[in-house]
Design a protein around this motif. Structure first.
Motif, mmCIF file in Angstrom:
data_model
loop_
_atom_site.group_PDB
_atom_site.id
_atom_site.type_symbol
_atom_site.label_atom_id
_atom_site.label_comp_id
_atom_site.label_asym_id
_atom_site.label_seq_id
_atom_site.Cartn_x
_atom_site.Cartn_y
_atom_site.Cartn_z
ATOM 1 N N ASP A 36 39.912 6.829 81.787
ATOM 2 C CA ASP A 36 39.379 8.058 81.181
ATOM 3 C C ASP A 36 37.943 8.313 81.646
ATOM 4 N N VAL A 37 37.126 7.259 81.603
ATOM 5 C CA VAL A 37 35.722 7.401 81.991
ATOM 6 C C VAL A 37 35.608 7.682 83.485
ATOM 7 N N ASP A 38 36.394 7.002 84.292
ATOM 8 C CA ASP A 38 36.369 7.231 85.740
ATOM 9 C C ASP A 38 36.678 8.688 86.064
ATOM 10 N N TYR A 39 37.676 9.236 85.385
ATOM 11 C CA TYR A 39 38.058 10.626 85.665
ATOM 12 C C TYR A 39 36.950 11.587 85.244
ATOM 13 N N ALA A 40 36.271 11.266 84.159
ATOM 14 C CA ALA A 40 35.150 12.103 83.729
ATOM 15 C C ALA A 40 34.072 12.148 84.797
ATOM 16 N N TYR A 41 33.826 11.025 85.465
ATOM 17 C CA TYR A 41 32.832 10.982 86.541
ATOM 18 C C TYR A 41 33.317 11.774 87.755
ATOM 19 N N GLN A 42 34.618 11.745 88.041
ATOM 20 C CA GLN A 42 35.151 12.557 89.135
ATOM 21 C C GLN A 42 34.913 14.040 88.861
ATOM 22 N N ILE A 43 35.143 14.441 87.622
ATOM 23 C CA ILE A 43 34.910 15.839 87.252
ATOM 24 C C ILE A 43 33.441 16.190 87.441
ATOM 25 N N TYR A 44 32.550 15.294 86.992
ATOM 26 C CA TYR A 44 31.125 15.581 87.141
ATOM 27 C C TYR A 44 30.728 15.714 88.598
ATOM 28 N N ASN A 45 31.217 14.840 89.444
ATOM 29 C CA ASN A 45 30.830 14.883 90.853
ATOM 30 C C ASN A 45 31.283 16.167 91.527
ATOM 31 N N LEU A 46 32.459 16.671 91.138
ATOM 32 C CA LEU A 46 32.876 17.967 91.663
ATOM 33 C C LEU A 46 31.977 19.072 91.111
ATOM 34 N N PHE A 47 31.629 18.959 89.820
ATOM 35 C CA PHE A 47 30.708 19.935 89.227
ATOM 36 C C PHE A 47 29.389 19.963 89.990
ATOM 37 N N GLN A 48 28.898 18.780 90.341
ATOM 38 C CA GLN A 48 27.628 18.700 91.070
ATOM 39 C C GLN A 48 27.712 19.482 92.383
ATOM 40 N N LEU A 49 28.800 19.316 93.112
ATOM 41 C CA LEU A 49 28.973 20.059 94.363
ATOM 42 C C LEU A 49 29.034 21.561 94.117
ATOM 43 N N ARG A 50 29.818 21.938 93.123
ATOM 44 C CA ARG A 50 29.952 23.367 92.794
ATOM 45 C C ARG A 50 28.603 23.967 92.380
ATOM 46 N N LYS A 51 27.864 23.212 91.586
ATOM 47 C CA LYS A 51 26.562 23.677 91.120
ATOM 48 C C LYS A 51 25.583 23.826 92.280
ATOM 49 N N LEU A 52 25.625 22.889 93.209
ATOM 50 C CA LEU A 52 24.765 22.975 94.392
ATOM 51 C C LEU A 52 25.058 24.253 95.177
ATOM 52 N N GLU A 53 26.332 24.589 95.313
ATOM 53 C CA GLU A 53 26.702 25.837 96.005
ATOM 54 C C GLU A 53 26.080 27.040 95.308
ATOM 55 N N ARG A 54 26.136 27.017 94.000
ATOM 56 C CA ARG A 54 25.572 28.126 93.201
ATOM 57 C C ARG A 54 24.065 28.230 93.412
ATOM 58 N N ILE A 55 23.365 27.110 93.387
ATOM 59 C CA ILE A 55 21.911 27.108 93.526
ATOM 60 C C ILE A 55 21.495 27.612 94.901
ATOM 61 N N PHE A 56 22.185 27.128 95.949
ATOM 62 C CA PHE A 56 21.777 27.518 97.292
ATOM 63 C C PHE A 56 22.225 28.932 97.655
ATOM 64 N N TYR A 57 23.264 29.422 97.009
ATOM 65 C CA TYR A 57 23.595 30.846 97.141
ATOM 66 C C TYR A 57 22.400 31.666 96.667
ATOM 67 N N ALA A 58 21.887 31.339 95.460
ATOM 68 C CA ALA A 58 20.773 32.094 94.894
ATOM 69 C C ALA A 58 19.524 31.982 95.763
ATOM 70 N N LEU A 59 19.212 30.770 96.241
ATOM 71 C CA LEU A 59 18.013 30.584 97.062
ATOM 72 C C LEU A 59 18.099 31.363 98.369
ATOM 73 N N ASN A 60 19.284 31.396 98.968
ATOM 74 C CA ASN A 60 19.450 32.162 100.201
ATOM 75 C C ASN A 60 19.372 33.660 99.963
ATOM 76 N N ARG A 61 19.957 34.137 98.868
ATOM 77 C CA ARG A 61 19.875 35.559 98.552
ATOM 78 C C ARG A 61 18.431 35.972 98.281
ATOM 79 N N LEU A 62 17.687 35.080 97.620
ATOM 80 C CA LEU A 62 16.287 35.385 97.320
ATOM 81 C C LEU A 62 15.470 35.469 98.603
ATOM 82 N N GLU A 63 15.799 34.655 99.601
ATOM 83 C CA GLU A 63 15.126 34.741 100.893
ATOM 84 C C GLU A 63 15.438 36.067 101.584
ATOM 85 N N ASP A 64 16.636 36.593 101.338
ATOM 86 C CA ASP A 64 17.024 37.862 101.954
ATOM 87 C C ASP A 64 16.307 39.054 101.325
ATOM 88 N N GLY A 65 15.753 38.862 100.124
ATOM 89 C CA GLY A 65 15.088 39.955 99.426
ATOM 90 C C GLY A 65 16.035 40.654 98.470
#
Length: 674
Positions: free
Chosen positions: A116-145
């Motif tokens: 159960d705990v191992d699977y929770a960590y798998q979910i978090y690690n995927l969340f981390q990747l997804r969240k990183l995509e979201r953050i860098f989308y915003a940073l790149n859009r902000l660079e575009d103006g």
């Protein structure tokens, strides 16, 4: 900030999703991804000792929690939903097919808890990747103006995320991201910020999100998952990691061993916000608000460790330490002309008293009908108590009841005419302190009943001495944030007819928690419910004031009733108690006097108008069209100016606080009526 390079990460994500059972064509994007997310990704793994801690927690919940839960398929589903809500509340990271895959897993929480705990960590690690995509989308859009935002397109954003589902694919997810970024821009733009200012602020916001994500530890993920399970039992059961437990202890005993500096994370630097009066940092005369800490060393000769971009939690732990030990700080003084001008200071650690969080007193002299009335006011932020000193048998341990006793004795010397106890915003604390505080106003009586998880009922009483400290006119001020021990105190004062309760209905937390030690950290677990001497519970319902003040949140679900999995209201047999006096007739008169005053009071009139305006204007669907939004903001600002303009322009604590001002009027009415 340089333009971020972009390339496709499809190959990497395919490998990751195949592991989770997703299809390649579900994650292929028509837009190129950024190189940055994968560079920032660090897999988080569970510590071995946490497997044992997790089993301990599950066993304790099953054996000692007030509510007995059946661990079945429905419970497993609820665990997942609670965990996902904590990770991705705004539904901006995961896809709907991620969620579908997660829901195939059944959390047994019985035999195979490691899985159960191992699977929770798998979910978090995927969340981390997804969240990183979201953050860098915003940073790149902000660079575009901001030209691409198209501010006159008539579209809307739903801000109540419970009303939307996770995006079905990459285009839908990016569309949600675009709308959120557009809304963030509009909020700042319509508040008068320039595009350059907005760009700087939003870049800093997303960079801080990135920093917090990278600083998330294995213990943080463990706490998130474990508390997703605890939350299903009730809102107040919680796993507390060693660091959280340490902060809890500090809040209860109102002291810590360190230097007495309040810190914040500002653009990668640990900045001094303020110094606690009479603390080592304050007495040193070398550290000032605005100074930035760039290095910390232990002792007179310890190596100075660079803390730029460090997790503030780690820096706090480095600065705190044993009494009479030395910590050396390398700082950039607030008056430095550049970041290269640093200096090293040495400070000896000592016990720091958090005086501003202790009970405070003041005396107001009010002239009415040619007579002066002296009113003593006691403000109690929490029901604190130094548990460690108490359990060690130290006779001079600090507690709220002891501090208030001293204040009441000072008031007696001042010959005060009445006492107001302000417990607004007081979220509670030690149950026995609520009993001991009541003991200062009520003699020889029951204060609260406690029904344990095994259905045993215990009654807590005042001392047998029978000598109350203060027996004169008494008024308690409460609000929706007055909870737990505050409600025990207020309920007892009301049930005995010992004083008047004014304000708004209290929070409604009528449960008792116990700290159960674990291998590491503690489990704060709900083991009982408490009941007033009348047999009524304060759980869910709270304490209803004798005289109610208007509440800006009235009509909204607030307090315990707004929390998922809150335990219900119920009653038990009342105790054999005797009222001091029947205040019903007096309360009726006081209500009428107060009503007449507040009907012509500028602050109360303005508040009533503001409440009615909020009732009409509350909507979770907001426009992203600039002209529409500008008109809405203008209308709101006009209304706010109208409310502010009609308020009284007076100085003094009771004048700035219309509720305190009216409470003083009410207690003077009490004094005159008696």
């Amino acid at each position: 900030m340089r333009k971020l390079l972009r390339f496709s990460l499809v190959g990497f994500f395919v490998c990751f999703f195949i592991f989770l059972g997703c299809k390649e064509d579900e994650i292929v994007s028509s837009q190129k991804e950024d190189i940055a997310p994968i560079l920032y990704y660090t897999q988080v793994s569970i510590k071995k000792e946490n497997y044992r801690i997790f089993k301990e927690i599950i066993e304790s919940l099953n054996d000692y929690h007030y509510v007995k839960k059946e661990i079945n398929e429905n419970f497993s589903k609820d665990v997942l939903e609670e965990y996902l809500k904590g990770l991705d509340f705004s539904k901006t990271s995961f896809f709907s097919f991620d969620i579908a895959e997660f829901r195939k897993h059944n959390f047994s929480l019985k035999k195979d808890t490691d899985n159960d705990v191992d699977y929770a960590y798998q979910i978090y690690n995927l969340f981390q990747l997804r969240k990183l995509e979201r953050i860098f989308y915003a940073l790149n859009r902000l660079e575009d103006g901001f030209a691409q935002l198209d501010l006159e397109t008539d579209e809307q954003l739903e801000t109540d995320f419970s009303k939307i589902d996770w995006p079905a694919g990459e285009l839908e997810r990016r569309e949600l991201w675009r709308k959120i970024l557009k809304n963030e821009y509009l909020q700042l733009h319509l508040s008068g910020k320039t595009d350059d200012e907005i760009k700087r602020r939003l870049i800093r916001k997303y960079q801080n999100e990135l920093k917090r994500l990278k600083q998330t530890t294995s213990d943080d993920v463990f706490s998130m998952f474990t508390n997703s399970i605890c939350a299903l039992y009730d809102p107040h059961t919680q796993y507390m990691s060693p660091m959280v437990k340490e902060n809890f202890d500090i809040s209860m005993k109102l002291s810590l061993c360190g230097i007495g500096a309040i810190l914040k994370d500002e653009d990668g630097y640990i900045e001094i916000v303020s110094l606690i009066p009479d603390s080592p940092a304050d007495k040193s005369k070398e550290l000032f608000p605005g100074d930035r800490i760039v290095g910390v060393g232990q002792g007179e000769k310890g190596e100075i460790v660079n803390v730029v971009e460090a997790d503030i939690r780690d820096v706090v732990q480095m600065v705190k330490g044993e009494k009479d030990t030395v910590v050396r700080l390398e700082i950039i003084p607030v008056k430095s002309k550049n970041n290269q001008q640093t200096k090293i200071i040495s400070i000896k650690r000592d016990e720091v008293q958090l005086k501003e969080q202790a009970a405070q007193k003041s005396i107001k002299i009010i002239k009415q009908n040619g007579k002066d009335y002296k009113i003593g006011i006691i403000t109690i932020p929490s029901f604190y108590m130094d548990f460690n000193a108490y359990t060690k048998g130290e006779s001079d341990y600090r507690s709220v009841s002891r501090d208030v006793k001293e204040i009441l004795e000072d008031f007696q010397k001042e010959n005060i005419d009445g006492v107001i106890v302000d417990i607004r915003g007081n979220g509670g604390g030690a149950l026995n302190e609520a009993v001991d505080l009541t003991d200062l106003f009520i003699a020889n009586g029951s204060v609260v009943q406690v029904k344990m998880f095994n259905h045993d009922v215990k009654c807590f009483k005042t001392s047998d001495v029978g000598n109350i400290i203060y027996g004169g006119p008494l008024l308690l001020m409460v609000d929706v944030d007055s909870a737990s021990a505050s409600e025990i105190f207020a309920g007892a004062i009301q049930d005995y007819g010992r004083g008047i309760i004014v304000g708004s209905s209290t929070f409604g937390k009528g449960t008792v928690q116990e700290l159960s030690p674990l291998i590491q950290g503690v489990l704060k677990i709900t083991i009982a419910k408490f009941y007033r001497v009348s047999g009524e519970s304060t759980q869910y319902k709270g304490v209803i004031p004798d005289i109610e003040f208007p509440n800006i949140f009235q009509g909204s679900e607030m307090g315990e009733k707004s929390l998922p999995y809150a335990l219900p209201y119920d009653t038990i047999k009342p105790t054999d108690f005797k009222k001091y006096t029947d205040l019903s007739s007096l309360i009726s008169n006081l209500k009428e006097y107060s009503r007449k005053r507040t009907e012509t009071d500028a602050d109360f009139i303005a508040l009533d108008k503001e409440i009615k305006h909020l009732d009409k204007s509350q909507s979770t669907l907001i426009s992203l069209k600039e002209s529409t939004r500008k008109a809405e903001v203008g209308a709101d600002q006009a209304k706010k100016s109208e409310f502010d303009g009609s308020k009284q322009e007076e100085s003094g604590q009771e004048k700035k606080d219309p509720f305190l001002r009216e409470s003083i009027n009410i207690i003077i009415d009490m004094i005159i009526s008696k």
